[in-house]
Design an enzyme around this catalytic site. Structure first.
Site, PDB file in Angstrom:
ATOM      1  N   ALA A 207     -40.291  53.791 -20.547  1.00 42.45           N
ATOM      2  CA  ALA A 207     -39.669  54.388 -19.371  1.00 42.45           C
ATOM      3  C   ALA A 207     -40.686  54.713 -18.290  1.00 42.45           C
ATOM      4  O   ALA A 207     -40.372  54.661 -17.094  1.00 42.45           O
ATOM      5  CB  ALA A 207     -38.904  55.651 -19.769  1.00 42.45           C
ATOM      6  N   THR A 208     -41.919  55.043 -18.671  1.00 44.07           N
ATOM      7  CA  THR A 208     -42.937  55.378 -17.666  1.00 44.07           C
ATOM      8  C   THR A 208     -43.287  54.168 -16.816  1.00 44.07           C
ATOM      9  O   THR A 208     -43.362  54.258 -15.583  1.00 44.07           O
ATOM     10  CB  THR A 208     -44.196  55.942 -18.346  1.00 44.07           C
ATOM     11  OG1 THR A 208     -43.859  57.157 -19.021  1.00 44.07           O
ATOM     12  CG2 THR A 208     -45.287  56.232 -17.320  1.00 44.07           C
TER      13      THR A 208
ATOM     14  N   ASN B  77     -35.404  66.573 -20.159  1.00 51.29           N
ATOM     15  CA  ASN B  77     -36.049  66.383 -21.462  1.00 51.29           C
ATOM     16  C   ASN B  77     -36.468  67.683 -22.127  1.00 51.29           C
ATOM     17  O   ASN B  77     -36.654  67.742 -23.334  1.00 51.29           O
ATOM     18  CB  ASN B  77     -37.268  65.472 -21.313  1.00 51.29           C
ATOM     19  CG  ASN B  77     -38.244  65.975 -20.269  1.00 51.29           C
ATOM     20  OD1 ASN B  77     -37.894  66.110 -19.098  1.00 51.29           O
ATOM     21  ND2 ASN B  77     -39.476  66.260 -20.670  1.00 51.29           N
TER      22      ASN B  77
ATOM     23  N   GLN C  71     -33.269  60.611 -21.882  1.00 55.30           N
ATOM     24  CA  GLN C  71     -32.831  61.566 -22.901  1.00 55.30           C
ATOM     25  C   GLN C  71     -31.323  61.528 -23.135  1.00 55.30           C
ATOM     26  O   GLN C  71     -30.843  62.001 -24.168  1.00 55.30           O
ATOM     27  CB  GLN C  71     -33.253  62.985 -22.500  1.00 55.30           C
ATOM     28  CG  GLN C  71     -34.744  63.240 -22.566  1.00 55.30           C
ATOM     29  CD  GLN C  71     -35.299  63.189 -23.979  1.00 55.30           C
ATOM     30  OE1 GLN C  71     -34.568  63.255 -24.957  1.00 55.30           O
ATOM     31  NE2 GLN C  71     -36.620  63.067 -24.086  1.00 55.30           N
TER      32      GLN C  71
ATOM     33  N   CYS D  50     -50.747  70.026 -22.861  1.00 54.46           N
ATOM     34  CA  CYS D  50     -51.942  70.731 -23.331  1.00 54.46           C
ATOM     35  C   CYS D  50     -53.098  69.746 -23.297  1.00 54.46           C
ATOM     36  O   CYS D  50     -53.181  68.852 -24.139  1.00 54.46           O
ATOM     37  CB  CYS D  50     -51.743  71.252 -24.743  1.00 54.46           C
ATOM     38  SG  CYS D  50     -50.379  72.417 -24.912  1.00 54.46           S
TER      39      CYS D  50
END
Length: 384
Positions: A74-75, A154, A182, A327
């Protein structure tokens, strides 16, 4: 209840490959290994498999096979859609409307387009994660060329009214792109009914393999894209390179399977979601994010007050859940979605995204409620 069982509750991040999907893929690694572009029997067989998958996906999502283009995920599809559309349609304007809670794959691509002279309006959301349709209507300009809004978030599972959004855009003569990643397999998605111009989605969210996704181009609306990649004529010239036949086969099989069982599974997960939320709301200071608006049946996003969120995931040793934020390099960042919904950094960090899937059991829920409740109470005691 097993004292040592580890529970995976991060199905919005990725899913295991369905055994039937794997069985369908295996022959295309070694027995039927042909290049789908080769002009001989091995290539023809591989190409037939690719086209079968295209039909499986299009049939599942209410569109035509030639409206599905395969990408690596999807990216990549988001990059191809946004850059390709904006570059091909600059004569119509340079303004794009989106939302602050879009996926980073969309937001970072739009940021790159802004650096090239395009203008972007980022709609606000309320404390439930919903956009204001009046603000949306006011955002249109004579230079608006594209609306880009996801179908289901999402992180929170909040569902946007894409049919209404696309109707408003159509009245303005503006195209609509939607990230439906999603939503596929969790709620009904009929691309024809949604009346959008472009859509992106991925295989590994629906028990298919990683590394394969798709871009939907509405042929009725004659969507124009400018090529962004070069080196071959595959995928109507927009995505050159040797096709990943095993992954494409798996994608089609996964799509067909998940749609066939969607209604029953969605009802099961909705019941689980309600039970999970009832259990978590017994914890003092717990609040469900997006709890008052339509959401995906499998997704719970919960915030806990008066808790050091930086320590939360580290203490949940039995659970695979998500904070819904990035992160990197040991730096913990609050979710941009929750910040847009009005959370401060502390409460955004003290939040969990819990997403269920086909393997999820009642025992998994009981373990999650017990583990989260115990850890939250421990962290609150420490902070006092």
């Amino acid at each position: 209840m097993s004292a040592n069982k580890r529970v995976y509750l991060d199905f919005n991040a990725t899913t295991p490959v369905d055994s039937k999907v794997l069985d369908a893929m295996l022959p295309y690694f070694s027995e039927q290994f042909g290049n789908a572009s080769s002009d001989h029997a091995f290539g023809w067989y591989a190409n037939d498999a690719v086209e079968k998958s295209r039909k499986q996906i299009s049939s599942s999502l209410g569109c035509r096979p030639n409206e599905i283009l395969f990408t690596s995920g999807a990216t990549e599809a988001a990059n191809l859609a946004l850059f390709g559309f904006c570059k091909a349609n600059q004569h119509k304007g340079n303004h794009i409307i989106t939302c602050k809670t879009e996926h980073k794959a969309i937001l970072e691509t739009l940021d790159a387009l802004e650096s090239q002279g395009f203008q972007v309006t980022y709609l606000d959301v309320d404390n439930q994660g919903s956009i204001d349709l009046e603000q949306y209507k006011r955002a249109f300009k004579p230079s608006t060329m594209l609306v880009c809004l996801m179908l289901a978030n999402n992180e929170t599972g909040v569902i946007h009214p894409i049919q209404t959004i696309s109707k408003i855009a159509e009245e303005q003569g503006v195209a609509v792109m939607s990230d439906i990643t999603q939503a596929v397999g969790k709620i009904p998605v009929d691309l024809n009914d949604l009346n959008i111009d472009l859509a992106i989605f991925s295989s590994h969210k629906i028990y298919g393999p990683k590394g394969i996704g798709a871009l939907y181009l509405n042929k009725k609306k004659q969507v124009r894209l400018e090529k962004q990649l070069f080196g071959g004529s595959q995928e109507q010239g927009f995505r050159p390179g040797t096709l990943n036949v095993p992954a494409i086969v798996g994608f089609g099989e996964a799509c067909e399977i998940i749609i066939s069982k969607m209604e029953e599974e969605s009802n099961r997960l909705l019941q689980f979601r309600n039970e999970l939320e009832q259990g978590l709301l017994q914890v003092e200071g717990a609040k469900i994010n997006g709890g008052d608006v339509p959401r995906l049946p499998n997704t719970v996003n919960v915030t806990f007050s008066d808790v050091d969120g930086s320590k939360l995931l580290l203490h949940l040793k039995r659970l695979a859940v998500s904070r819904g934020s990035a992160c990197n390099s040991n730096l913990i960042s609050p979710s941009h979605v929750l910040m847009a919904m009005g959370h401060d950094e502390q409460t955004a960090l003290a939040s969990l995204r819990i997403s269920m899937g086909q393997p999820t059991t009642k025992e998994d829920l009981d373990i999650a409620i017990e583990e989260i409740s115990k850890v939250i109470n421990q962290l609150k005691t420490i902070s006092v």
